[in-house]
Design an enzyme around this catalytic site. Sequence first.
Site, PDB file in Angstrom:
ATOM      1  N   ARG A   1       4.525  -4.113  17.375  1.00  0.00           N
ATOM      2  CA  ARG A   1       5.306  -3.896  16.174  1.00  0.00           C
ATOM      3  C   ARG A   1       5.781  -5.258  15.698  1.00  0.00           C
ATOM      4  O   ARG A   1       6.342  -6.025  16.465  1.00  0.00           O
ATOM      5  CB  ARG A   1       6.507  -3.004  16.507  1.00  0.00           C
ATOM      6  CG  ARG A   1       7.262  -2.498  15.293  1.00  0.00           C
ATOM      7  CD  ARG A   1       8.490  -1.715  15.703  1.00  0.00           C
ATOM      8  NE  ARG A   1       8.188  -0.453  16.359  1.00  0.00           N
ATOM      9  CZ  ARG A   1       7.771   0.645  15.724  1.00  0.00           C
ATOM     10  NH1 ARG A   1       7.610   0.624  14.420  1.00  0.00           N
ATOM     11  NH2 ARG A   1       7.524   1.747  16.384  1.00  0.00           N
TER      12      ARG A   1
ATOM     13  N   LYS B   1       7.362  -1.611   6.661  1.00  0.00           N
ATOM     14  CA  LYS B   1       7.434  -0.341   5.933  1.00  0.00           C
ATOM     15  C   LYS B   1       8.742  -0.272   5.175  1.00  0.00           C
ATOM     16  O   LYS B   1       9.770  -0.819   5.604  1.00  0.00           O
ATOM     17  CB  LYS B   1       7.299   0.836   6.898  1.00  0.00           C
ATOM     18  CG  LYS B   1       8.340   0.869   7.994  1.00  0.00           C
ATOM     19  CD  LYS B   1       7.999   1.905   9.046  1.00  0.00           C
ATOM     20  CE  LYS B   1       8.964   1.795  10.211  1.00  0.00           C
ATOM     21  NZ  LYS B   1       8.643   2.627  11.336  1.00  0.00           N
TER      22      LYS B   1
ATOM     23  N   GLU C   1       0.850  -1.191   0.000  1.00  0.00           N
ATOM     24  CA  GLU C   1       0.000   0.000   0.000  1.00  0.00           C
ATOM     25  C   GLU C   1       0.881   1.236   0.000  1.00  0.00           C
ATOM     26  O   GLU C   1       2.016   1.196   0.482  1.00  0.00           O
ATOM     27  CB  GLU C   1      -0.871   0.012   1.278  1.00  0.00           C
ATOM     28  CG  GLU C   1      -1.842  -1.149   1.327  1.00  0.00           C
ATOM     29  CD  GLU C   1      -2.705  -1.138   2.587  1.00  0.00           C
ATOM     30  OE1 GLU C   1      -2.447  -0.314   3.492  1.00  0.00           O
ATOM     31  OE2 GLU C   1      -3.636  -1.954   2.645  1.00  0.00           O
TER      32      GLU C   1
ATOM     33  N   LYS D   1       2.449   4.405   1.380  1.00  0.00           N
ATOM     34  CA  LYS D   1       2.688   4.876   2.746  1.00  0.00           C
ATOM     35  C   LYS D   1       2.501   6.387   2.716  1.00  0.00           C
ATOM     36  O   LYS D   1       3.333   7.120   2.201  1.00  0.00           O
ATOM     37  CB  LYS D   1       4.090   4.511   3.226  1.00  0.00           C
ATOM     38  CG  LYS D   1       4.327   4.871   4.696  1.00  0.00           C
ATOM     39  CD  LYS D   1       5.680   4.389   5.173  1.00  0.00           C
ATOM     40  CE  LYS D   1       5.808   4.433   6.687  1.00  0.00           C
ATOM     41  NZ  LYS D   1       5.577   5.760   7.266  1.00  0.00           N
TER      42      LYS D   1
ATOM     43  N   GLU E   1      -4.626   7.176   7.385  1.00  0.00           N
ATOM     44  CA  GLU E   1      -3.666   8.258   7.502  1.00  0.00           C
ATOM     45  C   GLU E   1      -4.308   9.511   6.921  1.00  0.00           C
ATOM     46  O   GLU E   1      -4.883   9.473   5.829  1.00  0.00           O
ATOM     47  CB  GLU E   1      -2.391   7.895   6.731  1.00  0.00           C
ATOM     48  CG  GLU E   1      -1.219   8.802   6.984  1.00  0.00           C
ATOM     49  CD  GLU E   1      -0.387   8.412   8.218  1.00  0.00           C
ATOM     50  OE1 GLU E   1      -0.785   7.482   8.970  1.00  0.00           O
ATOM     51  OE2 GLU E   1       0.657   9.052   8.416  1.00  0.00           O
TER      52      GLU E   1
ATOM     53  N   PHE F   1      -6.887   2.372   5.814  1.00  0.00           N
ATOM     54  CA  PHE F   1      -6.155   1.150   5.508  1.00  0.00           C
ATOM     55  C   PHE F   1      -6.515  -0.030   6.399  1.00  0.00           C
ATOM     56  O   PHE F   1      -5.999  -1.124   6.214  1.00  0.00           O
ATOM     57  CB  PHE F   1      -4.642   1.382   5.503  1.00  0.00           C
ATOM     58  CG  PHE F   1      -4.073   2.029   6.749  1.00  0.00           C
ATOM     59  CD1 PHE F   1      -3.992   1.321   7.928  1.00  0.00           C
ATOM     60  CD2 PHE F   1      -3.610   3.335   6.710  1.00  0.00           C
ATOM     61  CE1 PHE F   1      -3.454   1.893   9.065  1.00  0.00           C
ATOM     62  CE2 PHE F   1      -3.071   3.928   7.845  1.00  0.00           C
ATOM     63  CZ  PHE F   1      -2.992   3.203   9.028  1.00  0.00           C
TER      64      PHE F   1
ATOM     65  N   ARG G   1      -1.633   9.541  11.670  1.00  0.00           N
ATOM     66  CA  ARG G   1      -2.450   8.357  11.787  1.00  0.00           C
ATOM     67  C   ARG G   1      -3.727   8.701  12.548  1.00  0.00           C
ATOM     68  O   ARG G   1      -3.660   9.375  13.574  1.00  0.00           O
ATOM     69  CB  ARG G   1      -1.686   7.282  12.535  1.00  0.00           C
ATOM     70  CG  ARG G   1      -2.466   5.991  12.633  1.00  0.00           C
ATOM     71  CD  ARG G   1      -1.547   4.886  12.979  1.00  0.00           C
ATOM     72  NE  ARG G   1      -2.206   3.607  12.997  1.00  0.00           N
ATOM     73  CZ  ARG G   1      -1.529   2.470  12.989  1.00  0.00           C
ATOM     74  NH1 ARG G   1      -0.211   2.499  12.971  1.00  0.00           N
ATOM     75  NH2 ARG G   1      -2.155   1.332  13.014  1.00  0.00           N
TER      76      ARG G   1
HETATM   77  P1  AMP Z   1       6.404   4.924  11.043  1.00  0.00           P
HETATM   78  O1  AMP Z   1       5.655   6.088  11.631  1.00  0.00           O
HETATM   79  O2  AMP Z   1       7.601   5.326  10.244  1.00  0.00           O
HETATM   80  O3  AMP Z   1       6.651   3.838  12.051  1.00  0.00           O
HETATM   81  O4  AMP Z   1       5.455   4.247   9.935  1.00  0.00           O
HETATM   82  C1  AMP Z   1       4.238   3.637  10.275  1.00  0.00           C
HETATM   83  C2  AMP Z   1       3.111   4.602  10.056  1.00  0.00           C
HETATM   84  O5  AMP Z   1       2.863   4.805   8.683  1.00  0.00           O
HETATM   85  C3  AMP Z   1       1.788   4.140  10.581  1.00  0.00           C
HETATM   86  O6  AMP Z   1       1.664   4.338  11.951  1.00  0.00           O
HETATM   87  C4  AMP Z   1       0.820   5.024   9.804  1.00  0.00           C
HETATM   88  O7  AMP Z   1       0.638   6.243  10.503  1.00  0.00           O
HETATM   89  C5  AMP Z   1       1.576   5.353   8.525  1.00  0.00           C
HETATM   90  N1  AMP Z   1       0.949   4.811   7.301  1.00  0.00           N
HETATM   91  C6  AMP Z   1       0.822   5.469   6.153  1.00  0.00           C
HETATM   92  N2  AMP Z   1       0.231   4.730   5.219  1.00  0.00           N
HETATM   93  C7  AMP Z   1      -0.028   3.530   5.768  1.00  0.00           C
HETATM   94  C8  AMP Z   1      -0.641   2.328   5.295  1.00  0.00           C
HETATM   95  N3  AMP Z   1      -1.086   2.188   4.053  1.00  0.00           N
HETATM   96  N4  AMP Z   1      -0.722   1.306   6.181  1.00  0.00           N
HETATM   97  C9  AMP Z   1      -0.268   1.410   7.432  1.00  0.00           C
HETATM   98  N5  AMP Z   1       0.320   2.524   7.923  1.00  0.00           N
HETATM   99  C10 AMP Z   1       0.430   3.585   7.111  1.00  0.00           C
END
Ligand code: AMP
Length: 596
Positions: free
Chosen positions: A421, A427, A250, A252, A303, A344, A257
């Site tokens: 996690r 990611k 998907e 990102k 998001e 999502f 969030r």
């Molecule tokens: P990080 O903040 O770098 O740990 O990345 C994870 C975050 O990406 C999640 O907590 C979401 O806020 C964001 N995110 C954006 N797009 C998506 C998606 N398609 N699925 C899940 N998380 C997403």
Amino acid sequence: MRFAELADGYERLEATTKRLEMRKILSELVKPLGAEELPEVLYLSQGLLRPEYEGVELGVADSLARRAVALATGEEERSVAEQTKTSGDLGSTAQELLTRHRRLGDVEPLTVAEAYAELGRIAAAKGEGSQDAKVRTLVELLGRSTPLEAKFLVRFVLGTLRVGVREMTILDALAEAFADGSKEARARIEEAFNLSSDLGLVAVELLKHGVDGLGRIGLEVGRPVRPMLAEREPTLARVLERMGGEAAVEYKYDGLRVQAHVARDGTVRLFSRRLEEIGAQFPELLAELPRAIRSRPTIVEGECVPIDPDTEEIQPFQEVARRRGRKHDLERLREEVPVALFLFDILLAGGTPVHQEDFPARRRRLEAIVREGDRVRLATQRIVRDVDSATSFLDDAISAGGEGVVAKSLKAGSSYRAGARGYWWIKYKRDYTAGLMDTIDGVVVGAFQGRGKRAGRFGAFLLAVYDPKKDRFESFTKVGSGFDDAQLAELPRRLERWQSDERPPEVETGIAPDRWFRPGLVLEVRGAELTLSPVHRAALGAVRAGAGLALRFPRFTGRYRDDKGPSEATTSHELLEMYRAQVRHAVSETPPTSGG
Ligand code: AMP
């Protein structure tokens, strides 16, 4: 329970830094409690009156508390202020003053229930005359407390209770006090907490019905679920390998969030990643979601990103940041920077809990329940089975304004793992492909006085990553560049509430900054590379005995991660993974992908 017993427990908790000992003290404290007092003690011990997501605040400013201490001890306010300068905090001053001014006659000893009720009254006082009412209640409370009780009560109302018990330690203590203390019991208690975000509720169910009764705690609209989090991998090939050769990828989206709770009657509540209620900032989503969600009650996640209404393009995150926390001009800003919510995931679908279903089933539910519009859309997704299609999808994601992709497992067992996690979600950001390092969210734990142009201010900050297993914050860098004058001027104020006279027990570092801070403020930094260090403590010993990881040439990106709490900062484990990815990059000839 008498409040004195709790105060005594706090005194012992304060005196130790060992998690095992804390667990023992806490579990002994809570074990004799009944269903009434148990949640009260748990909330109080975290410096709260209600679960954190409810956002209940006492609203007692320093000056009010000082006035109350003066009135309760018969001392001049000025002299209370003077003594606080010496003692370091108003709680200790209250303790000293009450010790000196022995009261005549007996007072009924304070119970936990009474203290909790009075503190609740302080929080509830609102509007005209509320300041006086708060002071009056606090004076009465202090009038009945012992010096030690007074110390903790004052700290509690000021929000500076520092007994150091974090959620994970409380869960340990509950497992010990009300279950067999086994790993399995601990895991099930944590699971119930992750679903409900309410330690008090979990504790009461556990007390009444045992570990098996925890299954009774389900999803409820209005009660946020702790978000599922993603792991990372350095290449798309590794991502696919981890997922068993097949995954849903998907876009990102780089925004905020949002967990949206849409009640049966159409009322919408939005929670941030930290479970703060943020609906007021997004009135257009409150209006749109009931129309967009076909069946209620429903809990969905997505998001929230700004969209250019003319081009439909996703805007940089900074635009949302500008709007967050901004109460004025909302109307104007809404026109300037409208947002869209890219959904999502789904946890509750028209009253049916679906968080335990596998991801493909949840996605189908999401597609069935959502009526897409300008404001509410579905996250763009594709099922991929080879690196080439994953790479071309990544290119699409980047050109559409995403910061990378999130791959999601399609396998059996890919349920929604609240608060965890794991590799069910991975990611992968563009930054890896560009050979640059990903940003790191570091917690400020110390500051260094500036020199030259920055004399009289902080010139640099000591940052830490979080180790959830040890519940410790481990230093990994000292950052001084990337801050502009305005930021340097405002940082002392932002950091004020976390100030600490000594190294906070949860902080691990071999460096002595000029000032210590309890973990609170999260900053985003970027650096050149990760190296081994004799003085930093991140992932200590994981690569080489006695060495921690350090970030070289760090730079503040300008982004305060106010949406993240200290325990949501980058983890030591993630830092270690980044270090390993960097080593792999250095030894492999072929760049992982052509994207970015
Ligand atoms: P990080 O903040 O770098 O740990 O990345 C994870 C975050 O990406 C999640 O907590 C979401 O806020 C964001 N995110 C954006 N797009 C998506 C998606 N398609 N699925 C899940 N998380 C997403």
